[in-house]
Write a protein that holds these residues in place. Structure first.
Motif, short mmCIF file in Angstrom:
data_model
loop_
_atom_site.label_atom_id
_atom_site.label_comp_id
_atom_site.label_asym_id
_atom_site.label_seq_id
_atom_site.Cartn_x
_atom_site.Cartn_y
_atom_site.Cartn_z
N SER A 162 -14.02 64.99 66.35
CA SER A 162 -15.11 64.02 66.44
C SER A 162 -16.42 64.60 65.92
N HIS A 163 -16.53 65.92 65.85
CA HIS A 163 -17.74 66.57 65.35
C HIS A 163 -17.62 66.98 63.88
N TRP A 164 -16.49 66.65 63.27
CA TRP A 164 -16.32 66.94 61.85
C TRP A 164 -17.19 65.97 61.04
N PRO A 165 -17.98 66.45 60.08
CA PRO A 165 -18.82 65.53 59.29
C PRO A 165 -17.96 64.55 58.48
N ALA A 166 -18.44 63.32 58.33
CA ALA A 166 -17.71 62.31 57.57
C ALA A 166 -17.67 62.68 56.09
N ASP A 167 -16.48 62.57 55.50
CA ASP A 167 -16.30 62.90 54.08
C ASP A 167 -16.42 61.67 53.18
N ILE A 267 -11.17 57.74 60.61
CA ILE A 267 -9.75 57.90 60.30
C ILE A 267 -9.50 59.34 59.85
N ASP A 268 -8.57 59.99 60.53
CA ASP A 268 -8.19 61.37 60.24
C ASP A 268 -7.13 61.38 59.14
N THR A 269 -7.41 62.07 58.03
CA THR A 269 -6.49 62.07 56.90
C THR A 269 -6.20 63.50 56.44
N ASN A 315 -3.70 59.00 60.09
CA ASN A 315 -3.28 58.65 61.44
C ASN A 315 -3.83 57.30 61.84
N HIS A 316 -3.01 56.54 62.55
CA HIS A 316 -3.43 55.23 63.04
C HIS A 316 -4.71 55.35 63.87
N PRO A 317 -5.53 54.29 63.97
CA PRO A 317 -6.66 54.31 64.91
C PRO A 317 -6.19 54.62 66.32
N GLY A 318 -6.87 55.56 66.95
CA GLY A 318 -6.50 55.98 68.30
C GLY A 318 -5.47 57.08 68.34
N PHE A 319 -4.97 57.53 67.19
CA PHE A 319 -3.98 58.60 67.12
C PHE A 319 -4.69 59.91 66.72
N ALA A 320 -4.49 60.96 67.53
CA ALA A 320 -5.00 62.30 67.22
C ALA A 320 -6.50 62.23 66.91
N GLY A 321 -6.90 62.61 65.68
CA GLY A 321 -8.32 62.65 65.34
C GLY A 321 -8.92 61.32 64.97
N SER A 322 -8.12 60.27 64.86
CA SER A 322 -8.65 58.94 64.51
C SER A 322 -9.15 58.23 65.77
N THR A 323 -10.23 57.50 65.60
CA THR A 323 -10.79 56.74 66.72
C THR A 323 -10.39 55.28 66.63
#
Length: 562
Positions: A162-167, A267-269, A315-323
């Motif tokens: 969640s603290h990773w800057p948006a790419d 979204i975590d990719t 990852n789907h929303p709500g999965f792992a790093g995705s919100t």
């Protein structure tokens, strides 16, 4: 000062401690006993992932130590979800009253003061640790100046995503004013025409059903449909996810990116670039859509990676790093930003993209090719046509009207309808022992909903071929449980592949029109049967396996092109 040196041996979101020179690291122990998930300064303890540049040794823990799972997080989760039952029990026993709440509040106050002291000690220990200060400085520098070099340094640490800057953000390339409030457009069921008075009365009559449907969809319904979004399952799978992510980054040189969708979800990719390799597949990007409990870290990304393709997993929303929450609208919004990222940031053309989906991922995959028809091809593995028959299978018959309304209103995964909007090449992979998307059981291969997906696609594209006789011929072929039976059915109809190809090519050359085609309109009954079986065999391949068996690369093939 050795006893107050913080050791970076914690996994994302949970702490661990170890002995060093025979002594226990006190500050790490205190950290393990306190809350781990607040901010990069107080909760997101980084783990060094691999050896970095400038001579820094980033492998400070022993094998397997990074991925150790602590029962404290599971205990906290169980306490959180069971708290309403516990409160009811205490109330019935008479513990919740003014005379007994006063001493309890004193105990709670004492515990809170102790926890505050532990948090202060933890913060002081991190402030004194040079490695943690280095991590914080890299994180802040990356937020201010998001360059590839800074991102590469930051990728050496494993911390709360969640603290990773948006790419990449959807707003960078699209106009929010062109969208509805919910996001991108979805196919909606056609409304039934009613009079104004009748519509008002019907709305009042069905209001209780709407309320119950909403509660079901937003409580256990969504979690049943997407169990990967359940917190406890994610905690249980965390070691596997971390190992899979580390493998993708270290062995495959993967690049982790955070994308911001039009609805604000992050979204975590993971992107693996093979364009610089010598293989012929590296210039093609395969976007992978996972199942309802699948994560890119351990999911279907491995299949195209084995073939040398460039691969983008998410990852789907709500999965792992995705919100977010994995409802259909949010799923489509996430898929949209993934495609925008692939085109505008990674530099791929839509004609260089293949979408590959497993199981429930067929919904987002079919939405992608419907919305972006220039996409090169679509591969659906163990997918289904519609969610409703599968939902009715697991719910009581008396709930049928309620389940139907809930699915159509909140979870309408109408993959077949979306697929019929796509004009490009399609390959369907059916698992002959599938136990998940069958409506009766794995032994009844005719109840596999992949059969319905194939029939609906062929009936839309070739309606003159898919008469009753053509459908019966395909059903006989679909009933075969092994390659020998398939070949026997195919040969019994004396299918001439060369003749079928010549008929289709001739029609395409003369007409060159979009689907649906009128080929077969003036054809004999025998000719339509042959053509129907030929098309079924080209659009679908059987894989003798259960639903969750990883698909080997040998079964991953480019869809048939005329």
């Amino acid at each position: 000062m050795h006893f107050f040196r913080l050791e970076f041996t914690s996994c994302v979101g949970c702490g661990s401690y170890r002995r060093k020179n025979g002594r226990l690291d006190v500050v790490s122990l205190l950290f393990w006993a306190s809350s781990p998930e607040s901010s990069p300064f107080t909760g997101a303890v980084p783990t060094r992932r691999k050896s970095g540049e400038e001579g820094m040794d980033l492998s400070t823990q022993e094998p397997g130590e990074t991925h150790r799972q602590h029962p404290r997080m599971a205990l906290w989760s169980l306490s959180y979800y069971s708290s309403p039952l516990l409160l009811c029990y205490l109330y019935r026993k008479g513990y919740i009253c003014s005379s007994k709440l006063v001493p309890v509040s004193q105990y709670v106050g004492t515990v809170m003061v102790c926890l505050l002291g532990v948090a202060c000690l933890r913060g002081w220990g991190r402030w004194r640790n040079s490695e943690y200060q280095q991590f914080i400085s890299i994180l802040e520098e990356t937020r201010k100046n998001h360059t590839p070099s800074n991102k590469k340094k930051l990728a050496c640490y494993d911390f709360d995503f969640s603290h990773w800057p948006a790419d990449f953000s959807w707003k960078e390339v699209s106009n929010p004013k062109l969208l509805s409030k919910a996001g991108v457009s979805l196919l909606k069921p056609e409304p039934k025409l009613r009079g104004a008075a009748d519509s008002m009365l019907n709305s009042l009559r069905t209001l209780p059903c709407h309320i119950v449907s909403f509660l079901i969809a937003h409580s256990f319904g969504r979690r049943m449909l997407y169990p990967g979004s359940v917190y406890l399952l994610q905690k249980a799978m965390r070691p596997m996810l971390q190992q899979g992510q580390a493998r993708l980054i270290e062995e495959c040189e993967g690049q982790r990116n955070k994308l911001v969708a039009c609805d604000g979800n992050e979204i975590d990719t993971m992107f693996v670039d093979r364009r610089g390799d010598e293989g012929q597949h590296g210039q093609t990007l395969v976007i992978c859509c996972e199942g309802n409990a699948g994560f890119y870290e351990v999911g279907c990304m491995n299949t195209p990676l084995e073939g040398g393709y460039s691969v983008l997993g998410w990852n789907h929303p709500g999965f792992a790093g995705s919100t977010g929450v994995p409802f259909p609208q949010n799923e489509a919004n996430a898929m949209d930003v993934v495609i925008q990222f692939a085109v505008h940031k990674l530099g791929f053309q839509l004609s260089d993209i293949v979408v590959y989906a497993w199981s429930i991922g067929g919904f987002t995959a079919s939405w992608a090719v419907m919305s972006y028809p220039e996409i090169q091809a679509l591969v659906l593995d163990a997918s289904f046509d519609d969610l409703l028959p599968l939902a009715l299978k697991v719910m009581p018959d008396s709930w049928r009207p309620l389940v139907t309304h809930t699915v159509r209103q909140y979870m309408n995964l109408n993959s077949a309808d979306q697929l019929c909007k796509y004009q490009g090449p399609v390959l369907l992979i059916r698992r002959t022992k599938d136990e998940i998307i069958t409506t009766t059981g794995p032994e009844d291969i005719m109840s596999n909903r992949g059969n319905n997906l194939l029939l609906k696609l062929l009936q839309f594209r070739y309606p003159k071929v898919m008469t009753d006789d053509g459908v019966r011929a395909i059903r006989a072929w679909l009933a075969a449980t092994n390659p020998i039976e398939e070949a026997a059915v195919y040969s019994s109809y004396e299918v001439d592949d060369d003749w079928c190809v010549s008929v289709l090519q001739s029609y395409k050359t003369e007409r060159d029109v979009f689907f649906p085609w009128s080929v077969g309109e003036d054809m004999t009954l025998e000719g339509r049967r042959q053509l129907a079986l030929f098309l079924a065999r080209k659009y679908m391949r059987n894989f003798e396996s259960t639903h969750c068996t990883p698909l080997p690369y040998s079964e991953f093939a480019a869809p048939w092109r005329l």
